[in-house]
Design an enzyme around this catalytic site. Structure first.
Site, PDB file in Angstrom:
ATOM      1  N   LYS A   1      -3.434 -57.086 -38.350  1.00 32.75           N
ATOM      2  CA  LYS A   1      -2.605 -58.119 -37.720  1.00 32.75           C
ATOM      3  C   LYS A   1      -1.254 -58.136 -38.427  1.00 32.75           C
ATOM      4  CE  LYS A   1      -0.957 -62.133 -37.890  1.00 32.75           C
ATOM      5  NZ  LYS A   1       0.382 -62.174 -37.418  1.00 32.75           N
TER       6      LYS A   1
ATOM      7  N   SER B   1       2.733 -65.293 -47.940  1.00 27.25           N
ATOM      8  CA  SER B   1       3.120 -66.402 -48.808  1.00 27.25           C
ATOM      9  C   SER B   1       1.896 -67.025 -49.499  1.00 27.25           C
ATOM     10  CB  SER B   1       3.843 -67.461 -47.981  1.00 27.25           C
ATOM     11  OG  SER B   1       2.985 -67.906 -46.951  1.00 27.25           O
TER      12      SER B   1
ATOM     13  N   GLU C   1       1.201 -70.122 -49.872  1.00 26.60           N
ATOM     14  CA  GLU C   1       0.649 -71.244 -49.113  1.00 26.60           C
ATOM     15  C   GLU C   1      -0.353 -70.756 -48.051  1.00 26.60           C
ATOM     16  OE1 GLU C   1       3.826 -73.200 -47.183  1.00 26.60           O
ATOM     17  OE2 GLU C   1       2.468 -74.553 -46.108  1.00 26.60           O
ATOM     18  N   VAL C   2       0.055 -69.744 -47.279  1.00 20.34           N
ATOM     19  CA  VAL C   2      -0.854 -69.226 -46.244  1.00 20.34           C
ATOM     20  C   VAL C   2      -2.061 -68.545 -46.895  1.00 20.34           C
ATOM     21  CG1 VAL C   2      -1.076 -67.591 -44.329  1.00 20.34           C
ATOM     22  CG2 VAL C   2       0.961 -69.021 -44.507  1.00 20.34           C
ATOM     23  N   GLY C   3      -1.826 -67.872 -48.021  1.00 22.70           N
ATOM     24  CA  GLY C   3      -2.921 -67.206 -48.739  1.00 22.70           C
ATOM     25  C   GLY C   3      -4.030 -68.170 -49.132  1.00 22.70           C
TER      26      GLY C   3
ATOM     27  N   GLU D   1      -2.262 -60.796 -51.871  1.00 24.96           N
ATOM     28  CA  GLU D   1      -0.992 -60.383 -52.501  1.00 24.96           C
ATOM     29  C   GLU D   1       0.033 -61.404 -52.072  1.00 24.96           C
ATOM     30  OE1 GLU D   1      -0.626 -57.719 -54.346  1.00 24.96           O
ATOM     31  OE2 GLU D   1      -2.107 -56.237 -53.738  1.00 24.96           O
TER      32      GLU D   1
ATOM     33  N   CYS E   1       8.552 -59.260 -52.510  1.00 28.48           N
ATOM     34  CA  CYS E   1       7.682 -60.187 -53.236  1.00 28.48           C
ATOM     35  C   CYS E   1       7.893 -60.073 -54.734  1.00 28.48           C
ATOM     36  CB  CYS E   1       6.234 -59.898 -52.885  1.00 28.48           C
ATOM     37  SG  CYS E   1       5.815 -58.176 -53.118  1.00 28.48           S
TER      38      CYS E   1
ATOM     39  N   GLU F   1      10.053 -69.494 -54.925  1.00 32.06           N
ATOM     40  CA  GLU F   1      10.431 -68.207 -54.337  1.00 32.06           C
ATOM     41  C   GLU F   1      11.396 -68.478 -53.177  1.00 32.06           C
ATOM     42  OE1 GLU F   1       7.502 -66.103 -51.907  1.00 32.06           O
ATOM     43  OE2 GLU F   1       8.047 -64.298 -53.024  1.00 32.06           O
TER      44      GLU F   1
HETATM   45  P1  NAD Z   1       3.517 -65.567 -44.235  1.00 27.77           P
HETATM   46  O1  NAD Z   1       2.511 -66.002 -45.222  1.00 27.77           O
HETATM   47  O2  NAD Z   1       4.204 -66.588 -43.439  1.00 27.77           O
HETATM   48  O3  NAD Z   1       2.867 -64.563 -43.177  1.00 27.77           O
HETATM   49  C1  NAD Z   1       2.197 -63.398 -43.579  1.00 27.77           C
HETATM   50  C2  NAD Z   1       1.222 -62.993 -42.488  1.00 27.77           C
HETATM   51  O4  NAD Z   1       0.225 -64.000 -42.360  1.00 27.77           O
HETATM   52  C3  NAD Z   1       1.854 -62.854 -41.109  1.00 27.77           C
HETATM   53  O5  NAD Z   1       1.227 -61.793 -40.416  1.00 27.77           O
HETATM   54  C4  NAD Z   1       1.510 -64.181 -40.460  1.00 27.77           C
HETATM   55  O6  NAD Z   1       1.473 -64.127 -39.060  1.00 27.77           O
HETATM   56  C5  NAD Z   1       0.135 -64.443 -41.025  1.00 27.77           C
HETATM   57  N1  NAD Z   1      -0.247 -65.854 -41.015  1.00 27.77           N
HETATM   58  C6  NAD Z   1       0.539 -66.957 -40.990  1.00 27.77           C
HETATM   59  N2  NAD Z   1      -0.214 -68.072 -40.943  1.00 27.77           N
HETATM   60  C7  NAD Z   1      -1.511 -67.682 -40.944  1.00 27.77           C
HETATM   61  C8  NAD Z   1      -2.771 -68.365 -40.933  1.00 27.77           C
HETATM   62  N3  NAD Z   1      -2.838 -69.687 -40.902  1.00 27.77           N
HETATM   63  N4  NAD Z   1      -3.888 -67.630 -40.960  1.00 27.77           N
HETATM   64  C9  NAD Z   1      -3.847 -66.300 -41.034  1.00 27.77           C
HETATM   65  N5  NAD Z   1      -2.699 -65.587 -41.024  1.00 27.77           N
HETATM   66  C10 NAD Z   1      -1.542 -66.269 -41.001  1.00 27.77           C
HETATM   67  O7  NAD Z   1       4.516 -64.667 -45.056  1.00 27.77           O
HETATM   68  P2  NAD Z   1       5.839 -63.959 -44.515  1.00 27.77           P
HETATM   69  O8  NAD Z   1       6.866 -65.028 -44.361  1.00 27.77           O
HETATM   70  O9  NAD Z   1       5.526 -63.052 -43.389  1.00 27.77           O
HETATM   71  O10 NAD Z   1       6.200 -63.030 -45.767  1.00 27.77           O
HETATM   72  C11 NAD Z   1       6.855 -63.493 -46.881  1.00 27.77           C
HETATM   73  C12 NAD Z   1       5.894 -63.793 -48.019  1.00 27.77           C
HETATM   74  O11 NAD Z   1       5.081 -62.662 -48.294  1.00 27.77           O
HETATM   75  C13 NAD Z   1       6.602 -64.093 -49.306  1.00 27.77           C
HETATM   76  O12 NAD Z   1       6.008 -65.205 -49.920  1.00 27.77           O
HETATM   77  C14 NAD Z   1       6.360 -62.857 -50.146  1.00 27.77           C
HETATM   78  O13 NAD Z   1       6.403 -63.056 -51.528  1.00 27.77           O
HETATM   79  C15 NAD Z   1       5.035 -62.423 -49.690  1.00 27.77           C
HETATM   80  N6  NAD Z   1       4.828 -61.016 -49.986  1.00 27.77           N
HETATM   81  C16 NAD Z   1       3.960 -60.665 -50.980  1.00 27.77           C
HETATM   82  C17 NAD Z   1       3.771 -59.330 -51.306  1.00 27.77           C
HETATM   83  C18 NAD Z   1       2.824 -58.915 -52.395  1.00 27.77           C
HETATM   84  O14 NAD Z   1       2.425 -57.764 -52.427  1.00 27.77           O
HETATM   85  N7  NAD Z   1       2.451 -59.786 -53.299  1.00 27.77           N
HETATM   86  C19 NAD Z   1       4.459 -58.352 -50.601  1.00 27.77           C
HETATM   87  C20 NAD Z   1       5.331 -58.737 -49.589  1.00 27.77           C
HETATM   88  C21 NAD Z   1       5.493 -60.079 -49.289  1.00 27.77           C
END
Ligand code: NAD
Length: 503
Positions: A196, A250, A252-254, A271, A305, A406
């Site tokens: 996804k 992010s 929060e979503v994690g 991650e 990230c 961040e």
């Molecule tokens: P995000 O958390 O908003 O979204 C990431 C993914 O999760 C997207 O595919 C999104 O559609 C999905 N998502 C959103 N809500 C969800 C839910 N309730 N249930 C399941 N899936 C859901 O993050 P973003 O804005 O796309 O990316 C930026 C973030 O990603 C930053 O915080 C960044 O640090 C992080 N990031 C981390 C790494 C790493 O390896 N640690 C790498 C790249 C980005």
């Protein structure tokens, strides 16, 4: 010091304006392009023009059901389950070749979806996608178990087996690259996948699945469902037919994903975000450290990230270093990402643009000193495109939002430190632990930091370098589990233990 202007360039017809081939606005399930159950499509936006440049299927829970069922069937299909590892390796290798052959098209789609420079997408990221598939192709034939001593005449064996159906959820900053980080090891270990991608940047992930089929993956082994996090991601995280979730995004979503995955006891890899310290000592190679500080935060517009978003500089060189940094930042060209020579493209989307500008405003109000940048360049660049100047704040309060949250944009917080202990204390003054760097010529000091820094990746005299063989992941609020390297094999396999009784 704010006087220096960022070099800008007018939006003009650029080398990247050719027409790449777009994938259909459909899901890729069981080896076929499939319409979404909703029948709805959504636009995907180019952050440089603010216009729709493509369409995606709007997925929902029923589409996830279909994809998970296809992945479950493929897991038991002898065409995949019994495929000799060497044949699996060849398919992954072939997929890498297909990615290489389509490099320019894929890079252009990635640039249009994200605003990253065409230089980065075509010279760094898409080639790295292919390298990752090659690296994990090599592991297919080396997934060895062990022989374990047991009492009496018994013989113990451990066998590595696939985890099962893997739900892989990726963000928008490195769409195809981060998909490859997860898809390649998952497939190398014999799993099946429902991917996804971010709803903002799904095009190259769809192509990954189609190229996988072309390379010889049996139907259902690699499925892609597009759509939002709340409609598709959440359904995947909760799905009883999915055995593992690997999520990059992010914090929060994690957290929410882990909660959802708990009900069905899925294995989870997270991650997440970061606020990584980039530590410069007075004895560092100055030119290299200035370059490292800039790449650390402005590479990919700071949408990394592991970005070195907190620059810690030894007090004795602090003022001089800031001047050199601002001078170097002023030479970074901001503009249309497909144009030659542009170093900083627009941030990925409007919400991000607003949130970065708001963080800059809050930084000004917090009393930090604005050393460089701080403005939107949208109007300067023709009134379209989410452009923000590379921005540097000094004398940042370690407890302020600038130093703690961040921002995920081109905004650097610079803080002075007194000595090694002070540097370490500041480095750890955050809830994250994704990456860190130390710049020094003193090997003993560098090793001390390597042993003491609480971060998943530590660079010495470098920043933002990655290799498929080097594991990547975090501590604390940056998540847990590791992508890449041998460590990724543990994330995508389960051990079976065998007791063989003789006599
Ligand atoms: P995000 O958390 O908003 O979204 C990431 C993914 O999760 C997207 O595919 C999104 O559609 C999905 N998502 C959103 N809500 C969800 C839910 N309730 N249930 C399941 N899936 C859901 O993050 P973003 O804005 O796309 O990316 C930026 C973030 O990603 C930053 O915080 C960044 O640090 C992080 N990031 C981390 C790494 C790493 O390896 N640690 C790498 C790249 C980005």
């Amino acid at each position: 010091m704010r006087a220096m202007a960022v070099q800008t360039s007018p939006p003009e017809k650029a080398p990247g304006t050719g027409s790449p081939e777009y994938p259909p606005a459909r899901h890729f399930i069981a080896g076929e392009w499939v319409d979404p159950v909703s029948g709805q499509k959504v636009a995907t936006i180019d952050p440089a023009t603010e216009e729709a440049h493509g369409e995606l299927a709007r997925g929902g829970p029923e589409d996830v059901d279909r994809a998970a069922a296809a992945a479950a069937r493929a897991l038991e299909d002898p065409a995949w389950r019994d495929l000799p590892p060497a044949r699996r390796a060849r398919i992954l290798w072939r997929l890498a070749e297909l990615v290489d052959a389509r490099r320019q098209d894929l890079a252009l789609l990635e640039t249009r979806d994200t605003g990253k420079t065409l230089f980065d997408s075509s010279r760094i990221e898409i080639p790295l996608v292919a390298e990752i598939f090659r690296y994990f192709a090599g592991w297919c034939t080396k997934l060895e178990g062990g022989v374990v001593p047991l009492p009496g005449q018994a013989l113990g064996l451990t066998l590595r087996t696939p985890v099962g159906v893997c739900g892989l959820i990726t963000p928008w900053n490195f769409p195809m690259l981060l998909a490859a980080w997860k898809v390649a090891p998952a497939l190398a270990c014999g799993n099946t996948v429902v991917l996804k991608p971010s709803e903002q940047t799904s095009l190259t992930s769809l192509w990954m699945a189609a190229l996988g089929a072309e390379a010889g993956l049996p139907p259902g082994v690699l499925n892609v469902v597009t759509g939002s996090g709340s409609e598709v991601g959440a359904a995947l995280a909760a799905h009883p037919g999915v055995h593992k979730i690997s999520f990059t995004g992010s914090t929060e979503v994690g957290r929410g994903i882990q909660r959802q995955a708990a009900d069905t006891l899925k294995r989870v890899t997270l991650e997440l975000g970061g606020k990584s310290p980039n530590i410069v000592f007075a004895d560092a190679d100055r030119k290299a450290a200035v370059r490292g500080a800039l790449t650390g935060i402005f590479y990919n517009k700071g949408e990394v990230c592991a970005a070195g978003s907190r620059l810690l500089v030894e007090r004795t060189i602090y003022d001089e270093f800031l001047e050199q940094l601002a001078a170097a930042a002023s030479r970074m060209r901001v503009g249309p990402p497909a144009e030659e020579g542009v170093r900083v493209g627009p941030v990925c989307n409007e919400a991000q643009y607003r949130s970065v500008l708001e963080a800059i405003e809050e930084g000004r109000r917090s009393g930090a000193r604005l050393v460089f940048g701080g403005r939107s360049l949208r109007e300067d660049l023709g009134g379209r495109g989410w452009y923000i100047e590379p921005t540097i704040f000094a004398e940042v309060d370690p407890d302020s939002r600038l130093a703690q949250e961040e921002i995920f944009g081109p905004v650097l917080a610079v803080l002075p430190f007194e000595d090694e202990e002070d540097a370490l204390r500041l480095a750890h003054h955050t809830r994250y632990g994704l990456a860190a760097a130390v710049w020094t010529r003193d090997l003993d000091r560098a090793l001390g930091f390597v042993q003491r820094l609480r971060a998943g990746t530590i660079w010495v005299n470098a920043y933002n370098l990655y290799d498929p063989a080097l594991p990547f992941g975090g501590f604390g609020d940056s998540g847990f589990g590791r992508d890449l390297g041998r460590a990724a094999l543990d994330a995508y396999t389960e051990f079976r233990s065998v007791w063989i009784q003789r006599g």
